[in-house]
Design a protein around this motif. Structure first.
Motif, PDB file in Angstrom:
ATOM      1  N   SER A  41     -36.758  27.652  20.944  1.00  0.00           N
ATOM      2  CA  SER A  41     -35.473  27.430  21.706  1.00  0.00           C
ATOM      3  C   SER A  41     -35.002  25.965  21.220  1.00  0.00           C
ATOM      4  O   SER A  41     -33.924  25.907  21.529  1.00  0.00           O
ATOM      5  N   ALA A  42     -35.876  25.020  20.436  1.00  0.00           N
ATOM      6  CA  ALA A  42     -35.446  23.719  20.226  1.00  0.00           C
ATOM      7  C   ALA A  42     -34.887  23.700  18.812  1.00  0.00           C
ATOM      8  O   ALA A  42     -34.976  22.595  18.231  1.00  0.00           O
ATOM      9  N   SER A  72     -34.875  20.281  14.558  1.00  0.00           N
ATOM     10  CA  SER A  72     -34.809  20.474  16.149  1.00  0.00           C
ATOM     11  C   SER A  72     -33.571  19.866  16.800  1.00  0.00           C
ATOM     12  O   SER A  72     -32.891  18.783  16.403  1.00  0.00           O
TER      13      SER A  72
END
Length: 77
Positions: A41-42, A72
């Motif tokens: 999710s990052a 990221s």
């Protein structure tokens, strides 16, 4: 990433990787995150210089010599 007979080469963060023919961007990112211990999710993705939204990861099929940049996402201000 992959060691099968039906593979193609792609570049992931400046490293040449072998992946299965018809592999999706989603699959490549899942393996990348698993190997590096990163929360998916990052992650943000750019394929051949174009940002690919998360909603397209599952349908985007990698092609030979694609250049994938994974980075990221950092929140803040």
């Amino acid at each position: 990433m992959y060691k099968g007979n039906d593979s193609i080469s792609i570049i992931v963060n400046d490293e040449v990787k072998q992946v299965a023919v018809n592999v999706t961007l989603q699959s490549v990112i899942e393996v990348y995150c698993e190997i590096r211990g990163v929360d998916m999710s990052a992650i943000a993705a750019a394929l051949n210089g174009d940002v690919i939204t998360r909603s397209r990861w599952q349908s985007q099929v990698c092609q030979a010599n694609d250049k994938l940049e994974l980075f990221s996402v950092v929140a803040g201000g």
